[in-house]
Design a protein around this motif. Sequence first.
Motif, PDB file in Angstrom:
ATOM      1  N   ASP A  81       4.059  -4.565 -12.490  1.00 50.84           N
ATOM      2  CA  ASP A  81       4.310  -3.211 -13.018  1.00 50.84           C
ATOM      3  C   ASP A  81       4.055  -2.259 -12.118  1.00 50.84           C
ATOM      4  OD1 ASP A  81       4.721  -4.301 -15.884  1.00 50.84           O
ATOM      5  OD2 ASP A  81       2.643  -4.931 -15.647  1.00 50.84           O
ATOM      6  N   TYR A  82       3.472  -2.456 -11.314  1.00 47.77           N
ATOM      7  CA  TYR A  82       3.006  -1.165 -10.221  1.00 47.77           C
ATOM      8  C   TYR A  82       2.699  -2.049  -8.897  1.00 47.77           C
ATOM      9  CZ  TYR A  82       2.605   2.700 -13.397  1.00 47.77           C
ATOM     10  OH  TYR A  82       2.967   3.657 -14.541  1.00 47.77           O
ATOM     11  N   VAL A  83       3.214  -1.282  -7.874  1.00 51.15           N
ATOM     12  CA  VAL A  83       2.879  -1.667  -6.647  1.00 51.15           C
ATOM     13  C   VAL A  83       2.479  -0.271  -5.679  1.00 51.15           C
ATOM     14  CG1 VAL A  83       3.990  -2.521  -4.425  1.00 51.15           C
ATOM     15  CG2 VAL A  83       4.772  -3.611  -6.591  1.00 51.15           C
ATOM     16  N   ILE A  84       1.385  -0.376  -5.392  1.00 49.03           N
ATOM     17  CA  ILE A  84       0.722   1.065  -4.643  1.00 49.03           C
ATOM     18  C   ILE A  84       0.440   0.587  -3.396  1.00 49.03           C
ATOM     19  CG2 ILE A  84      -1.216   2.424  -4.720  1.00 49.03           C
ATOM     20  CD1 ILE A  84      -1.676   1.590  -7.696  1.00 49.03           C
ATOM     21  N   THR A  85       1.236   1.269  -2.466  1.00 47.28           N
ATOM     22  CA  THR A  85       0.797   1.277  -0.825  1.00 47.28           C
ATOM     23  C   THR A  85      -0.219   2.274  -0.606  1.00 47.28           C
ATOM     24  OG1 THR A  85       2.910   2.229  -0.543  1.00 47.28           O
ATOM     25  CG2 THR A  85       3.073   0.076  -0.279  1.00 47.28           C
ATOM     26  N   VAL A  86      -1.327   1.745   0.293  1.00 43.74           N
ATOM     27  CA  VAL A  86      -2.284   2.867   0.530  1.00 43.74           C
ATOM     28  C   VAL A  86      -2.427   2.822   1.964  1.00 43.74           C
ATOM     29  CG1 VAL A  86      -3.460   2.503  -1.446  1.00 43.74           C
ATOM     30  CG2 VAL A  86      -3.822   0.922   0.368  1.00 43.74           C
ATOM     31  N   CYS A  87      -1.366   2.783   2.869  1.00 44.18           N
ATOM     32  CA  CYS A  87      -1.243   3.036   4.161  1.00 44.18           C
ATOM     33  C   CYS A  87       0.243   3.272   4.686  1.00 44.18           C
ATOM     34  CB  CYS A  87      -1.877   1.820   5.130  1.00 44.18           C
ATOM     35  SG  CYS A  87      -1.011   0.446   5.891  1.00 44.18           S
ATOM     36  N   ASP A  88       0.699   3.997   5.389  1.00 45.23           N
ATOM     37  CA  ASP A  88       1.987   4.376   5.804  1.00 45.23           C
ATOM     38  C   ASP A  88       2.855   3.268   6.302  1.00 45.23           C
ATOM     39  OD1 ASP A  88       1.372   6.886   5.199  1.00 45.23           O
ATOM     40  OD2 ASP A  88       0.784   7.491   6.936  1.00 45.23           O
ATOM     41  N   LYS A  89       2.024   2.119   7.297  1.00 47.86           N
ATOM     42  CA  LYS A  89       2.697   1.477   7.982  1.00 47.86           C
ATOM     43  C   LYS A  89       3.278   0.183   6.904  1.00 47.86           C
ATOM     44  CE  LYS A  89       0.213   1.725  12.395  1.00 47.86           C
ATOM     45  NZ  LYS A  89      -0.499   1.249  13.215  1.00 47.86           N
ATOM     46  N   VAL A  90       2.337   0.000   5.889  1.00 43.57           N
ATOM     47  CA  VAL A  90       2.827  -0.989   4.914  1.00 43.57           C
ATOM     48  C   VAL A  90       3.972  -0.565   4.015  1.00 43.57           C
ATOM     49  CG1 VAL A  90       1.400  -0.874   2.832  1.00 43.57           C
ATOM     50  CG2 VAL A  90       1.828  -3.104   3.624  1.00 43.57           C
TER      51      VAL A  90
END
Length: 257
Positions: free
Chosen positions: A188-197
Amino acid sequence: MPLSAASEPAAFVRLAAHPLRWAVLTELARSDLRVRELVARTRQPQNLVSYHLRLLRAAGLVDARRSNADARDSYYHLDLDSCADAIRSSAFAIHPALLGSRTGSSDHPRLPRLDVLVACTGNSAQSPIAAALLRHRSNHGLDVVSAGSHPKPRLHPLAVRALHEQYGIDVADQRPRDLDTLAGHRFDYVITVCDKVREVCPDFGGSSEYVHWSVPDPCAAPAGHQPEYSDFVRTAADIDRRVRHLLATFTPKEALP
């Protein structure tokens, strides 16, 4: 000068009432974004978007930091705590009763059962911290997994320590996971917590909502230096604020159709 409880309450109202600034605040409330992304979403010229971003930054509502994927880029982030303080000050100036709750509150609201993925590069610090805090703050009401595009052999011990000492969360037995192992899963949610990924994160389907948090990597230290525990504490605190604000947007079960 940053807005604060001591500032003229109407200053926030005037600042936020401008249609483009309101649009920028609304977009940044959902995800950290770059200028060109704000330009695309607001459909306004870049020089105009940049001008209003400067006003929001001067007021202490928005901040920016260089992308760790491309140092020529900057991600803009909305400080929701500062926004909340300014809104409360404005409401109080009209009438103190406006600060009261009409519906009451709960430390552990009943959340819809959502599948959430949190991703970073190494899956050793930011994403396991975020996943652990999402579980903790939702009272384990969410199904949360974390993974990395290039996972490390183990979680960073200072990340494990920060979660245990600051939040009472034990992740000592957790191991990093590769993003590739989640191919075909629905979230339901995809949270990226670094810019590279964010640049390499797979597409998990059109129904997924993508959120980006531009969080500095506490494992990264200048050459010849080791990461410090205080870096992990600050990262966890930053992520915890974001987690609490995100959870407040989820619809309680009683309100679901």
